[in-house]
Each structure stands twice: as structure tokens, then as C-alpha cells.
Design a protein around this motif. Structure first.
Motif, PDB file in Angstrom:
ATOM      1  N   GLY A   2       0.788  -1.225   0.000  1.00  0.00           N
ATOM      2  CA  GLY A   2       0.000   0.000   0.000  1.00  0.00           C
ATOM      3  C   GLY A   2       0.818   1.271   0.000  1.00  0.00           C
ATOM      4  N   VAL A   3       2.131   1.151  -0.208  1.00  0.00           N
ATOM      5  CA  VAL A   3       2.985   2.344  -0.259  1.00  0.00           C
ATOM      6  C   VAL A   3       2.841   3.038  -1.610  1.00  0.00           C
ATOM      7  N   LEU A   4       2.719   2.253  -2.671  1.00  0.00           N
ATOM      8  CA  LEU A   4       2.565   2.781  -4.025  1.00  0.00           C
ATOM      9  C   LEU A   4       1.230   2.370  -4.627  1.00  0.00           C
ATOM     10  N   VAL A   5       0.772   3.148  -5.582  1.00  0.00           N
ATOM     11  CA  VAL A   5      -0.348   2.779  -6.446  1.00  0.00           C
ATOM     12  C   VAL A   5       0.142   2.934  -7.878  1.00  0.00           C
ATOM     13  N   ASP A   6      -0.582   2.322  -8.802  1.00  0.00           N
ATOM     14  CA  ASP A   6      -0.166   2.406 -10.201  1.00  0.00           C
ATOM     15  C   ASP A   6      -1.347   2.771 -11.083  1.00  0.00           C
ATOM     16  N   ARG A   7      -0.998   3.185 -12.296  1.00  0.00           N
ATOM     17  CA  ARG A   7      -2.002   3.451 -13.323  1.00  0.00           C
ATOM     18  C   ARG A   7      -1.413   3.028 -14.658  1.00  0.00           C
ATOM     19  N   ARG A   8      -2.268   2.540 -15.523  1.00  0.00           N
ATOM     20  CA  ARG A   8      -1.843   2.109 -16.854  1.00  0.00           C
ATOM     21  C   ARG A   8      -2.186   3.206 -17.850  1.00  0.00           C
ATOM     22  N   GLN A   9      -1.218   3.449 -18.733  1.00  0.00           N
ATOM     23  CA  GLN A   9      -1.412   4.389 -19.836  1.00  0.00           C
ATOM     24  C   GLN A   9      -0.812   3.731 -21.061  1.00  0.00           C
ATOM     25  N   GLY A  10      -1.656   3.132 -21.890  1.00  0.00           N
ATOM     26  CA  GLY A  10      -1.164   2.391 -23.045  1.00  0.00           C
ATOM     27  C   GLY A  10      -0.296   1.238 -22.585  1.00  0.00           C
ATOM     28  N   GLN A  11       0.928   1.178 -23.092  1.00  0.00           N
ATOM     29  CA  GLN A  11       1.834   0.087 -22.719  1.00  0.00           C
ATOM     30  C   GLN A  11       2.578   0.354 -21.413  1.00  0.00           C
ATOM     31  N   TRP A  12       2.433   1.555 -20.860  1.00  0.00           N
ATOM     32  CA  TRP A  12       3.187   1.942 -19.672  1.00  0.00           C
ATOM     33  C   TRP A  12       2.366   1.771 -18.407  1.00  0.00           C
ATOM     34  N   VAL A  13       3.060   1.414 -17.333  1.00  0.00           N
ATOM     35  CA  VAL A  13       2.463   1.402 -16.001  1.00  0.00           C
ATOM     36  C   VAL A  13       3.282   2.376 -15.167  1.00  0.00           C
ATOM     37  N   PHE A  14       2.609   3.391 -14.659  1.00  0.00           N
ATOM     38  CA  PHE A  14       3.266   4.414 -13.849  1.00  0.00           C
ATOM     39  C   PHE A  14       2.951   4.184 -12.378  1.00  0.00           C
ATOM     40  N   TYR A  15       3.940   4.426 -11.541  1.00  0.00           N
ATOM     41  CA  TYR A  15       3.803   4.239 -10.093  1.00  0.00           C
ATOM     42  C   TYR A  15       3.943   5.577  -9.394  1.00  0.00           C
ATOM     43  N   CYS A  16       3.137   5.781  -8.365  1.00  0.00           N
ATOM     44  CA  CYS A  16       3.246   6.980  -7.539  1.00  0.00           C
ATOM     45  C   CYS A  16       2.974   6.601  -6.081  1.00  0.00           C
ATOM     46  N   ILE A  17       3.300   7.512  -5.196  1.00  0.00           N
ATOM     47  CA  ILE A  17       3.064   7.304  -3.774  1.00  0.00           C
ATOM     48  C   ILE A  17       1.549   7.252  -3.550  1.00  0.00           C
ATOM     49  N   ASN A  18       1.119   6.299  -2.773  1.00  0.00           N
ATOM     50  CA  ASN A  18      -0.300   6.141  -2.484  1.00  0.00           C
ATOM     51  C   ASN A  18      -0.819   7.389  -1.766  1.00  0.00           C
ATOM     52  N   PRO A  19      -1.818   8.076  -2.338  1.00  0.00           N
ATOM     53  CA  PRO A  19      -2.341   9.274  -1.677  1.00  0.00           C
ATOM     54  C   PRO A  19      -3.057   8.951  -0.363  1.00  0.00           C
ATOM     55  N   ASP A  20      -3.400   7.680  -0.152  1.00  0.00           N
ATOM     56  CA  ASP A  20      -4.060   7.256   1.089  1.00  0.00           C
ATOM     57  C   ASP A  20      -3.071   6.739   2.128  1.00  0.00           C
ATOM     58  N   LEU A  21      -1.788   6.966   1.890  1.00  0.00           N
ATOM     59  CA  LEU A  21      -0.774   6.580   2.866  1.00  0.00           C
ATOM     60  C   LEU A  21      -1.056   7.310   4.176  1.00  0.00           C
ATOM     61  N   PRO A  22      -0.901   6.643   5.320  1.00  0.00           N
ATOM     62  CA  PRO A  22      -1.114   7.354   6.589  1.00  0.00           C
ATOM     63  C   PRO A  22      -0.247   8.610   6.648  1.00  0.00           C
ATOM     64  N   GLN A  23      -0.764   9.634   7.282  1.00  0.00           N
ATOM     65  CA  GLN A  23      -0.053  10.917   7.320  1.00  0.00           C
ATOM     66  C   GLN A  23       1.340  10.791   7.914  1.00  0.00           C
TER      67      GLN A  23
END
Length: 114
Positions: free
Chosen positions: A55-76
Motif C-alpha cells: 500500500g505504499v505505491l499505487v499504479d495506473r496504466r497508460q497504453g503500454q506503460w504502467v506508472f507508479y506513484c506514492i499512495n495518496p491514502d498513505l497514513p499521514q
């Protein structure tokens, strides 16, 4: 997420650098992390999968790419720790950021992950 789980995730150098790089760039894909960290795809993907499962990262798919970012729901408290690390220990990833900046043909983004 418990502090123990979070700190275990940060205890690995590849995971820590990946998290800090992602935080500094808002989002990154596997190929960008491979370049920045000079690691092979299976290793980077394995670590990203662990961080996503925790749950530290989340991802999103855009075409052939999968991008990772910090989970916005990470505890403060966890988000604060990552922010403090990024500010106080920027030299930890400075060489990795330099490698990332040299990368040609970085995937284009049509939107942000988080």
C-alpha cells in the motif's frame, strides 16, 4: 499499514531509492527506474510489486506503460516520513536523478498518477 511494515519496506536500498525517486518525480515507470537505478527489469518490478501490495505505491496504466506513484491514502505519519527523507537526504538519490535526466525517450504522460 503498521510502522513495522512501513519501515521494513524502506529497509531495502532498491525500494527506498525507488520510493524517493517516485516521490521526487511524482510518478515513474519501470523503465525510468531501471535507468535511474541501473538495475534489471525483474528486480525493479519485484520491488514495485511489493510496495504496491503493502500500500505504499499505487499504479495506473497508460497504453503500454504502467506508472507508479506514492499512495495518496498513505497514513499521514508515513507521508511525513517520506517528505522528511526527501528533504533531508536528497543526496541519497542525486546520482540516480542525474541518470534519469540523461534518459532519452522517456514515456510521455497524459495525466498524473495520483
Amino acid at each position: 499499514m503498521t510502522p513495522l511494515v512501513f519501515f521494513k519496506a524502506l529497509a531495502d536500498d532498491t525500494r527506498l531509492r525507488s520510493i524517493l525517486l517516485i516521490q521526487s518525480q511524482s510518478e515513474l515507470c519501470v523503465c525510468e527506474l531501471m535507468t535511474a537505478l541501473d538495475e534489471i527489469q525483474p528486480k525493479i518490478s519485484r520491488h514495485l510489486a511489493q510496495l504496491r501490495k503493502l500500500g505504499v505505491l499505487v499504479d495506473r496504466r497508460q497504453g503500454q506503460w504502467v506508472f507508479y506513484c506514492i499512495n495518496p491514502d498513505l497514513p499521514q505519519w508515513a507521508a511525513d516520513i517520506l517528505q522528511t527523507l526527501a528533504q533531508q537526504e536528497s543526496q541519497l538519490i542525486s546520482a540516480n536523478l542525474a541518470e534519469l535526466q540523461k534518459m532519452g525517450d522517456r514515456p510521455a504522460r497524459t495525466s498524473q498518477c495520483c
